[in-house]
Scaffold this motif. Structure first.
Motif, PDB file in Angstrom:
ATOM      1  N   PHE A  19       0.804  -1.214   0.000  1.00  0.00           N
ATOM      2  CA  PHE A  19       0.000   0.000   0.000  1.00  0.00           C
ATOM      3  C   PHE A  19       0.841   1.270   0.000  1.00  0.00           C
ATOM      4  O   PHE A  19       0.333   2.342  -0.291  1.00  0.00           O
ATOM      5  N   ASP A  20       2.124   1.154   0.285  1.00  0.00           N
ATOM      6  CA  ASP A  20       3.021   2.304   0.145  1.00  0.00           C
ATOM      7  C   ASP A  20       3.212   2.662  -1.319  1.00  0.00           C
ATOM      8  O   ASP A  20       3.636   3.763  -1.647  1.00  0.00           O
ATOM      9  N   GLU A  21       2.900   1.740  -2.214  1.00  0.00           N
ATOM     10  CA  GLU A  21       3.069   1.952  -3.656  1.00  0.00           C
ATOM     11  C   GLU A  21       1.830   2.542  -4.329  1.00  0.00           C
ATOM     12  O   GLU A  21       1.870   2.871  -5.512  1.00  0.00           O
ATOM     13  N   THR A  22       0.747   2.705  -3.592  1.00  0.00           N
ATOM     14  CA  THR A  22      -0.512   3.128  -4.197  1.00  0.00           C
ATOM     15  C   THR A  22      -0.374   4.471  -4.915  1.00  0.00           C
ATOM     16  O   THR A  22      -0.840   4.618  -6.051  1.00  0.00           O
ATOM     17  N   ASP A  23       0.255   5.439  -4.276  1.00  0.00           N
ATOM     18  CA  ASP A  23       0.415   6.751  -4.921  1.00  0.00           C
ATOM     19  C   ASP A  23       1.198   6.637  -6.224  1.00  0.00           C
ATOM     20  O   ASP A  23       0.839   7.250  -7.228  1.00  0.00           O
ATOM     21  N   GLU A  24       2.258   5.838  -6.200  1.00  0.00           N
ATOM     22  CA  GLU A  24       3.069   5.640  -7.408  1.00  0.00           C
ATOM     23  C   GLU A  24       2.238   4.982  -8.511  1.00  0.00           C
ATOM     24  O   GLU A  24       2.313   5.372  -9.677  1.00  0.00           O
ATOM     25  N   LEU A  25       1.434   3.993  -8.137  1.00  0.00           N
ATOM     26  CA  LEU A  25       0.579   3.320  -9.114  1.00  0.00           C
ATOM     27  C   LEU A  25      -0.420   4.298  -9.716  1.00  0.00           C
ATOM     28  O   LEU A  25      -0.647   4.307 -10.927  1.00  0.00           O
ATOM     29  N   LEU A  26      -1.006   5.130  -8.874  1.00  0.00           N
ATOM     30  CA  LEU A  26      -1.984   6.100  -9.369  1.00  0.00           C
ATOM     31  C   LEU A  26      -1.338   7.132 -10.284  1.00  0.00           C
ATOM     32  O   LEU A  26      -1.918   7.524 -11.298  1.00  0.00           O
ATOM     33  N   MET A  27      -0.140   7.571  -9.941  1.00  0.00           N
ATOM     34  CA  MET A  27       0.549   8.555 -10.781  1.00  0.00           C
ATOM     35  C   MET A  27       0.942   7.972 -12.129  1.00  0.00           C
ATOM     36  O   MET A  27       1.025   8.689 -13.126  1.00  0.00           O
ATOM     37  N   SER A  28       1.164   6.662 -12.183  1.00  0.00           N
ATOM     38  CA  SER A  28       1.568   6.035 -13.439  1.00  0.00           C
ATOM     39  C   SER A  28       0.371   5.611 -14.299  1.00  0.00           C
ATOM     40  O   SER A  28       0.557   5.170 -15.431  1.00  0.00           O
ATOM     41  N   ALA A  29      -0.838   5.772 -13.770  1.00  0.00           N
ATOM     42  CA  ALA A  29      -2.037   5.396 -14.521  1.00  0.00           C
ATOM     43  C   ALA A  29      -2.156   6.244 -15.784  1.00  0.00           C
ATOM     44  O   ALA A  29      -1.841   7.432 -15.781  1.00  0.00           O
ATOM     45  N   ASP A  33      -9.933   6.094 -15.903  1.00  0.00           N
ATOM     46  CA  ASP A  33     -10.479   4.740 -15.758  1.00  0.00           C
ATOM     47  C   ASP A  33      -9.473   3.816 -15.080  1.00  0.00           C
ATOM     48  O   ASP A  33      -9.841   3.016 -14.220  1.00  0.00           O
ATOM     49  N   GLU A  34      -8.220   3.932 -15.470  1.00  0.00           N
ATOM     50  CA  GLU A  34      -7.184   3.100 -14.852  1.00  0.00           C
ATOM     51  C   GLU A  34      -7.009   3.478 -13.381  1.00  0.00           C
ATOM     52  O   GLU A  34      -6.808   2.611 -12.532  1.00  0.00           O
ATOM     53  N   LYS A  35      -7.098   4.761 -13.065  1.00  0.00           N
ATOM     54  CA  LYS A  35      -7.004   5.190 -11.664  1.00  0.00           C
ATOM     55  C   LYS A  35      -8.146   4.594 -10.842  1.00  0.00           C
ATOM     56  O   LYS A  35      -7.932   4.129  -9.724  1.00  0.00           O
ATOM     57  N   ARG A  36      -9.355   4.612 -11.408  1.00  0.00           N
ATOM     58  CA  ARG A  36     -10.497   4.024 -10.704  1.00  0.00           C
ATOM     59  C   ARG A  36     -10.297   2.528 -10.491  1.00  0.00           C
ATOM     60  O   ARG A  36     -10.624   1.987  -9.437  1.00  0.00           O
ATOM     61  N   PHE A  37      -9.736   1.855 -11.482  1.00  0.00           N
ATOM     62  CA  PHE A  37      -9.452   0.427 -11.362  1.00  0.00           C
ATOM     63  C   PHE A  37      -8.446   0.179 -10.240  1.00  0.00           C
ATOM     64  O   PHE A  37      -8.639  -0.705  -9.400  1.00  0.00           O
ATOM     65  N   ILE A  38      -7.383   0.968 -10.203  1.00  0.00           N
ATOM     66  CA  ILE A  38      -6.356   0.805  -9.164  1.00  0.00           C
ATOM     67  C   ILE A  38      -6.960   1.031  -7.790  1.00  0.00           C
ATOM     68  O   ILE A  38      -6.704   0.263  -6.853  1.00  0.00           O
ATOM     69  N   ARG A  39      -7.782   2.060  -7.650  1.00  0.00           N
ATOM     70  CA  ARG A  39      -8.429   2.332  -6.359  1.00  0.00           C
ATOM     71  C   ARG A  39      -9.348   1.181  -5.961  1.00  0.00           C
ATOM     72  O   ARG A  39      -9.373   0.764  -4.801  1.00  0.00           O
ATOM     73  N   ALA A  40     -10.104   0.656  -6.910  1.00  0.00           N
ATOM     74  CA  ALA A  40     -11.019  -0.457  -6.621  1.00  0.00           C
ATOM     75  C   ALA A  40     -10.247  -1.693  -6.178  1.00  0.00           C
ATOM     76  O   ALA A  40     -10.627  -2.358  -5.209  1.00  0.00           O
ATOM     77  N   VAL A  41      -9.156  -1.986  -6.865  1.00  0.00           N
ATOM     78  CA  VAL A  41      -8.345  -3.161  -6.524  1.00  0.00           C
ATOM     79  C   VAL A  41      -7.711  -2.989  -5.143  1.00  0.00           C
ATOM     80  O   VAL A  41      -7.783  -3.900  -4.316  1.00  0.00           O
ATOM     81  N   THR A  42      -7.115  -1.839  -4.891  1.00  0.00           N
ATOM     82  CA  THR A  42      -6.467  -1.641  -3.587  1.00  0.00           C
ATOM     83  C   THR A  42      -7.500  -1.636  -2.462  1.00  0.00           C
ATOM     84  O   THR A  42      -7.235  -2.175  -1.388  1.00  0.00           O
ATOM     85  N   ASP A  43      -8.687  -1.072  -2.700  1.00  0.00           N
ATOM     86  CA  ASP A  43      -9.749  -1.111  -1.693  1.00  0.00           C
ATOM     87  C   ASP A  43     -10.159  -2.546  -1.399  1.00  0.00           C
ATOM     88  O   ASP A  43     -10.316  -2.940  -0.235  1.00  0.00           O
ATOM     89  N   CYS A  44     -10.336  -3.341  -2.432  1.00  0.00           N
ATOM     90  CA  CYS A  44     -10.738  -4.736  -2.269  1.00  0.00           C
ATOM     91  C   CYS A  44      -9.697  -5.527  -1.472  1.00  0.00           C
ATOM     92  O   CYS A  44     -10.033  -6.260  -0.547  1.00  0.00           O
TER      93      CYS A  44
END
Length: 59
Positions: A19-29, A33-44
């Motif tokens: 979860f420390d990588e979440t910001d990096e993943l979101l910035m690389s989206a 739509d990809e940001k929403r997918f990343i948020r949904a996956v990390t939330d799940c």
């Protein structure tokens, strides 16, 4: 690889998200739509971890 196998592989990979990588993943989206997918996956993944912790009474 079948779609079922691909989804299973994606699920196994997502379970290992740090979860420390979440910001990096979101910035690389590439788009919103990809940001929403990343948020949904990390939330799940986080919700699953929380359920396990509560079930094991480790809170």
């Amino acid at each position: 690889m079948s779609k079922s196998e691909a989804i299973h592989e994606l699920y196994e990979t997502c379970k290992e998200i740090n979860f420390d990588e979440t910001d990096e993943l979101l910035m690389s989206a590439k788009d919103d739509d990809e940001k929403r997918f990343i948020r949904a996956v990390t939330d799940c993944v986080l919700q699953n971890k929380q359920r396990r912790v509560i079930a094991e009474k480790r809170f």
